[in-house]
Design a protein around this motif. Structure first.
Motif, PDB file in Angstrom:
ATOM      1  N   ILE A 122       0.407  -1.128   0.056  1.00 42.90           N
ATOM      2  CA  ILE A 122       0.259   0.215  -0.041  1.00 42.90           C
ATOM      3  C   ILE A 122       0.897   1.600  -0.181  1.00 42.90           C
ATOM      4  O   ILE A 122       0.799   1.907  -0.326  1.00 42.90           O
ATOM      5  N   PHE A 123       2.058   0.771   0.752  1.00 43.35           N
ATOM      6  CA  PHE A 123       2.714   2.385   0.968  1.00 43.35           C
ATOM      7  C   PHE A 123       3.344   2.444  -0.888  1.00 43.35           C
ATOM      8  O   PHE A 123       3.494   4.025  -1.149  1.00 43.35           O
ATOM      9  N   GLN A 124       3.702   1.749  -1.213  1.00 39.55           N
ATOM     10  CA  GLN A 124       4.383   1.972  -2.896  1.00 39.55           C
ATOM     11  C   GLN A 124       3.158   2.234  -3.573  1.00 39.55           C
ATOM     12  O   GLN A 124       3.532   3.392  -4.546  1.00 39.55           O
ATOM     13  N   TRP A 125       2.048   1.544  -3.692  1.00 36.57           N
ATOM     14  CA  TRP A 125       0.819   2.246  -4.285  1.00 36.57           C
ATOM     15  C   TRP A 125       0.918   3.960  -4.047  1.00 36.57           C
ATOM     16  O   TRP A 125      -0.078   4.644  -4.479  1.00 36.57           O
ATOM     17  N   THR A 126       1.178   4.205  -2.965  1.00 35.69           N
ATOM     18  CA  THR A 126       0.265   5.646  -2.540  1.00 35.69           C
ATOM     19  C   THR A 126       1.813   6.222  -2.953  1.00 35.69           C
ATOM     20  O   THR A 126       1.774   7.442  -3.379  1.00 35.69           O
ATOM     21  N   GLY A 127       2.956   5.731  -2.900  1.00 36.01           N
ATOM     22  CA  GLY A 127       3.920   7.225  -3.488  1.00 36.01           C
ATOM     23  C   GLY A 127       3.810   7.104  -4.770  1.00 36.01           C
ATOM     24  O   GLY A 127       4.417   8.131  -5.116  1.00 36.01           O
TER      25      GLY A 127
ATOM     26  N   ILE B 112      10.400  -1.109  -5.622  1.00 38.39           N
ATOM     27  CA  ILE B 112      10.870  -0.627  -6.166  1.00 38.39           C
ATOM     28  C   ILE B 112      11.508  -0.365  -6.951  1.00 38.39           C
ATOM     29  O   ILE B 112      11.836   1.564  -7.685  1.00 38.39           O
ATOM     30  N   TYR B 113      12.188  -0.566  -8.043  1.00 35.91           N
ATOM     31  CA  TYR B 113      12.428  -0.136  -9.225  1.00 35.91           C
ATOM     32  C   TYR B 113      12.285   0.217 -10.361  1.00 35.91           C
ATOM     33  O   TYR B 113      12.794   1.820 -10.585  1.00 35.91           O
ATOM     34  N   TYR B 114      11.149   0.894 -10.050  1.00 41.71           N
ATOM     35  CA  TYR B 114      10.062   0.827 -10.852  1.00 41.71           C
ATOM     36  C   TYR B 114       9.632   2.613 -10.960  1.00 41.71           C
ATOM     37  O   TYR B 114      10.447   3.515 -11.441  1.00 41.71           O
ATOM     38  N   PRO B 115       9.296   3.227  -9.884  1.00 45.36           N
ATOM     39  CA  PRO B 115       8.880   4.205  -9.318  1.00 45.36           C
ATOM     40  C   PRO B 115      10.672   5.162  -8.575  1.00 45.36           C
ATOM     41  O   PRO B 115      10.774   6.535  -9.226  1.00 45.36           O
TER      42      PRO B 115
ATOM     43  N   GLY C 237       9.028   8.974  -2.578  1.00 46.07           N
ATOM     44  CA  GLY C 237      10.299   7.750  -2.922  1.00 46.07           C
ATOM     45  C   GLY C 237      10.905   7.604  -1.006  1.00 46.07           C
ATOM     46  O   GLY C 237      10.744   7.044  -0.944  1.00 46.07           O
ATOM     47  N   VAL C 238      10.064   8.425   0.011  1.00 47.85           N
ATOM     48  CA  VAL C 238       9.633   8.317   1.073  1.00 47.85           C
ATOM     49  C   VAL C 238       9.246   6.964   1.877  1.00 47.85           C
ATOM     50  O   VAL C 238       9.034   5.578   2.220  1.00 47.85           O
ATOM     51  N   LEU C 239       8.049   6.976   0.838  1.00 50.50           N
ATOM     52  CA  LEU C 239       6.773   6.043   1.310  1.00 50.50           C
ATOM     53  C   LEU C 239       7.131   4.783   0.043  1.00 50.50           C
ATOM     54  O   LEU C 239       7.121   3.331   1.412  1.00 50.50           O
ATOM     55  N   ILE C 240       7.545   4.915  -0.364  1.00 52.18           N
ATOM     56  CA  ILE C 240       7.556   3.474  -1.442  1.00 52.18           C
ATOM     57  C   ILE C 240       8.928   2.814  -1.325  1.00 52.18           C
ATOM     58  O   ILE C 240       9.189   1.290  -1.071  1.00 52.18           O
ATOM     59  N   ASN C 241       9.734   3.470  -0.377  1.00 54.03           N
ATOM     60  CA  ASN C 241      11.040   2.688   0.308  1.00 54.03           C
ATOM     61  C   ASN C 241      10.470   2.675   1.865  1.00 54.03           C
ATOM     62  O   ASN C 241      11.780   1.873   2.620  1.00 54.03           O
TER      63      ASN C 241
END
Length: 290
Positions: free
Chosen positions: A121-126, A245-248, A285-289
C-alpha cells in the motif's frame, strides 16, 4: 550495488537527454530525428559489440532473443517519439509522460509476471503521488500550448517506455544470457526499427538533405556513449532491485534531475507547481522505500 548502478544510469540518462535535445534544436524535423537516432543506434551497436566481445561474445537463449527483439522495437519507437516530443515540450513534460508508462503499468503487471513480488500500500501510495507530481510539473513546465500531434507523441513515448523498462526486468528474471550480449542484440533491433521508420519518410532532393554541423556530431557522440551507459547500468540494477522499488525509483531520481536540467540549462521558469511537484516526488520516495 543495485542503488549505485541505478544512480549511474540516471546520471547518464540526464546527460543523454541534454545531448539529444540539443541535437533536435539544431537539426529540426522528423526526418532529421530519424537520421540522428539511426546514427546513435549504429554507434551503440558498435560500442555494444566491442564490450560484448571483451565480456565473452555468446549466443542468447531463445527467451533472451525474444525479449531483445521486444526491447529493440520499444526503444526504437521511444527514441523517435521522445526526440520529436521534446522539440515541442520541455524535458520534464516528456519525462513525466514516460513515467506513467514506466511506473504505473509495470507495477500493475509485475505481481502477475515476477514470482514472489508484490506491491504494498505504501508503494501504491507513493506511485500515486508521483502521478500527481507529473501533472504539477507538466502544467508548469511548458512555454507553449501542446498540439494534438504533440499529445500523440507524448502518449506513444509513454507506452514505448513501458516496454523499455519492462524488458530489462524480464531479461534478468527469465534469461541466463550475459547483459553485454543482451545490449548488443537490443541495439541491433533498435537500429532495424529506426531504419524501418526511415523507409516511411518520402525521399528528399539532394539540396534538401540535412547538413549536420560539428556541434550535432559532438552531441550525437555524447548521446551514443550515454545511451549505452544508461541501458547497461539500468539492466544491471534491475537484477538487484524488486519491481515495486525499481520502477518508481527511476522517476524519483530522474524527475528532480530533469527539473534542474530544464531550470539551469534551458532556463524554464520556476513556479509553485514545480516546487509542489518536487516535494511530492520526495515524499513518494520515502513511502515507496518504507
Amino acid at each position: 550495488m543495485g542503488y549505485l548502478f541505478f544512480l549511474l544510469s540516471k546520471i547518464a540518462a540526464v546527460i543523454k537527454s541534454i545531448a539529444v535535445k540539443n541535437c533536435g534544436n539544431i537539426a529540426k524535423g522528423a526526418k532529421n530525428s530519424v537520421i540522428i537516432n539511426i546514427i546513435r543506434a549504429f554507434g551503440c551497436v558498435i560500442v555494444s559489440f566491442v564490450v560484448a566481445l571483451f565480456a565473452g561474445l555468446e549466443q542468447l537463449d531463445t527467451t533472451g532473443t525474444v525479449i531483445a527483439v521486444f526491447a529493440g522495437v520499444c526503444n526504437g519507437v521511444s527514441l523517435f517519439s521522445w526526440v520529436l516530443a521534446v522539440n515541442n515540450a520541455s524535458i520534464c513534460t516528456v519525462e513525466t509522460f514516460c513515467m506513467t508508462g514506466g511506473v504505473v503499468l509495470p507495477l500493475i503487471v509485475s505481481p502477475f509476471i515476477f514470482a514472489g513480488e508484490s506491491v504494498s500500500i505504501f508503494q501504491w501510495t507513493g506511485s500515486a503521488l508521483l502521478f500527481v507530481a507529473m501533472f504539477c510539473l507538466t502544467k508548469s513546465s511548458g512555454k507553449r500550448k501542446l498540439s494534438f500531434g504533440t499529445w500523440v507523441l507524448l502518449i506513444t513515448s509513454g507506452l514505448a517506455n513501458f516496454g523499455c523498462v519492462l524488458t530489462k526486468k524480464l531479461f534478468t528474471e527469465f534469461s541466463k544470457g550475459k547483459t553485454e550480449v543482451f545490449q548488443l542484440y537490443t541495439f541491433a533491433f533498435v537500429l532495424a526499427t529506426l531504419f524501418i521508420i526511415f523507409l516511411f519518410f518520402p525521399r528528399k532532393k539532394a539540396e534538401d538533405r540535412p547538413k549536420f554541423s560539428s556541434k550535432v556530431i559532438m552531441y550525437i557522440f555524447v548521446a551514443i556513449v550515454m545511451l549505452y551507459t544508461f541501458e547497461y547500468f539500468a539492466t544491471l540494477s534491475a537484477s538487484y532491485l524488486d519491481s515495486a522499488i525499481y520502477y518508481p525509483l527511476s522517476y524519483i531520481i530522474s524527475m528532480p534531475l530533469n527539473f534542474l536540467t530544464d531550470t539551469l540549462v534551458y532556463k524554464e521558469k520556476i513556479t509553485l507547481n514545480n516546487i509542489v511537484g518536487i516535494v511530492l516526488v520526495t515524499l513518494s520516495g520515502v513511502l515507496i522505500n518504507f
